[in-house]
Design an enzyme around this catalytic site. Sequence first.
Site, short mmCIF file in Angstrom:
data_model
loop_
_atom_site.label_atom_id
_atom_site.label_comp_id
_atom_site.label_asym_id
_atom_site.label_seq_id
_atom_site.Cartn_x
_atom_site.Cartn_y
_atom_site.Cartn_z
N ASP A 150 45.47 43.38 50.86
CA ASP A 150 44.62 43.56 49.68
C ASP A 150 43.03 44.25 49.53
O ASP A 150 42.30 43.24 49.83
CB ASP A 150 44.71 42.08 48.62
N HIS A 158 47.29 44.73 46.69
CA HIS A 158 47.50 43.82 45.94
C HIS A 158 48.48 43.44 45.18
O HIS A 158 48.58 42.33 44.50
CB HIS A 158 46.25 44.42 44.70
N ASP A 159 49.43 44.44 45.05
CA ASP A 159 50.75 44.15 44.57
C ASP A 159 51.55 42.71 45.07
O ASP A 159 52.44 42.40 44.48
CB ASP A 159 51.70 45.20 44.78
N ARG A 206 46.02 54.02 34.19
CA ARG A 206 47.06 53.16 35.00
C ARG A 206 47.60 53.94 36.31
O ARG A 206 47.80 53.14 37.27
CB ARG A 206 48.50 53.23 34.22
N SER A 260 45.35 37.61 40.24
CA SER A 260 44.34 38.84 39.88
C SER A 260 43.50 38.49 38.79
O SER A 260 42.94 37.28 38.77
CB SER A 260 45.38 39.86 39.56
#
Lengths: 209, 402
Positions: B342, B375-376, B248, B179
């Site tokens: 992602d 994306h995690d 967040r 990232s």
Amino acid sequence: MTALLPEKDKRLDYKIILNLVNENSRILDLGCGDGTLLDLLNKEKNVIGRGVEISTEGVHLSMEKGLSVVQGNIDEGLSDYEDKSFDWVILSQTLQVIREPLLVILEMLRVGKHVIVSFPNSGHWKFRFNLLLKGRMPKTKLLPFEWYNTPNIRSLTIKDFKDFIYLEKMRVVKEYYFKDYSKLSKFRPANFFASMAMYVIEGMDNFPL
Amino acid sequence: MIQANGIYLHGCIRISKKGNALSVEKSKLKNSAGYVETKYIEIPNGIKLDCGETIAPLSIAYQTYGELNKDKTNAVLIVHALTGDAHAAGYNKKTGKAGWWDIMIGPGKGIDTNKYFVICSNVLGGCKGTTGPSSVNPETGKPYGLNFPPITIFDMVRVQKLLIEHLGIDCLLSVIGGSMGGMQALAWPVLYPGLVNSSAAIATTTRLSPQSIAFNEIGRLSILLDQNFNDGNYYGGQPPSKGLALARMIGHITYLSDESMQTKFGRNYKNDKPGEFLKPEFEVERYLHHQGDSFIKRFDANTYIYLTKAMDHFDLARNHKSLKHAFKDTFARYLIVAFTSDWLFPVYQSKEIVRSLQSNLCDVTYCEIESAYGHDAFLLEIEELTRMLENFLKNSFTKSKI
């Protein structure tokens, strides 16, 4: 691509490629699988090798051999490479799985100084007799798949390939016909007796027609 | 396989209480880099930034694991993502908390601390020990707040270079990051060609897509609109926690995927039945609130603004004719990894990097890992990444060009 491959040191086609390639040359192996051929070329000829492979597992196995491989679909093209940036571009036993053979081969000729193409020959007598006598799509050692799960979406014979080369204005520089992976075919016509063919080809851009 | 539980991997590590101090189970400790602590260096002259301003003095927080070999050829720099810190591996003795990538870094792990000397530092602009907006501005004696100069990904890399020099290392074996960390991993060889042997950039890009910039902007806006924000001068008072939590929560939506949300939460209610009308009722809502609430305890809102801005402005090809030109003569071996689901750093962006590297005939390995985690995935697809990084480091080490 095929399931039952003999040990790499018995692969005559690999041995021939090893003899064709010069030390330290730049190699691009399209559909490099687990990287066996590139690894061999690396060890024996100290080549600068690059591979393209469609499966994640193939990339892992190639990395385990210390190779640099890009996961991708050959059909998406080689447009990132400049003209003649490789000494040899190899399409070993992969022609039968690609969607755009003409495009891929023309691109190989553009980015490589020399091009090697090999494929299983559907004109082989076993293939012919299987279809003739059993009436079903033949399964062989080289092509052990069912019609619905085979990655080999294109069946072609040696004659088909030669027609293609002629029609698309290319030229065969060297030709090799194999009985199986470890032996050359002694008998002719090759289209009947060879289970696999390998060619070094070149473009004929410079030949006026 | 680790269950997808957001960025909080350490959530699954059990900590047992012995006396007053928290201690980590022995078996876990043994398989890790052990108890670690964050070290600091001070650079009195500071650093000149891309924007022209200088930050001095500069403090850098970092941790190291493993031993530097005699020839100093086994140093691996880990670069953290947006909200990470220097504590990448091992356990904090006081809190018992595991490093954010402990599953990858340690003895016998993907990044093997028996073989490599692993360094991780908090980024410039961070809030975990390296100088950032919450640090004291020597001119005013108060925290910088919004007087902190704008920083870039390249500035972060320059600060890491200072740390490496301080540790007596000339060349890095590898820089590895995902990232925002991946952006730095790619910037390293471009900024310091010949000084970094290999670069592994995971789930990243050389420039954010407008979609990702858009998400960053509403994240920042939610902080700016918080009544407590006070132009960034909230230190000593109430911080803009609601805004930061919302930022967040927005972020976490972008780290997941439609499929992973379906699998993880479905349409389940958090208490098995509908709740109060304006309260979070669904599992997915509970998850986002939980992520928001725990984030505000550990992160500074100004840092969030500065780091997301640095990401938005990052363009590796800046100052170069093209991306291809940027990668030219970087002398590094590259590993680029993308994850199919992602959508924050989509596969096409990784492919773009690979294409630029290929057109330079750079040594590049590219892998597109099939994953539903979004994306995690870069913190969750442990098996695949372990295998890949292990081989990549081995190849970088045995075929070192530098």
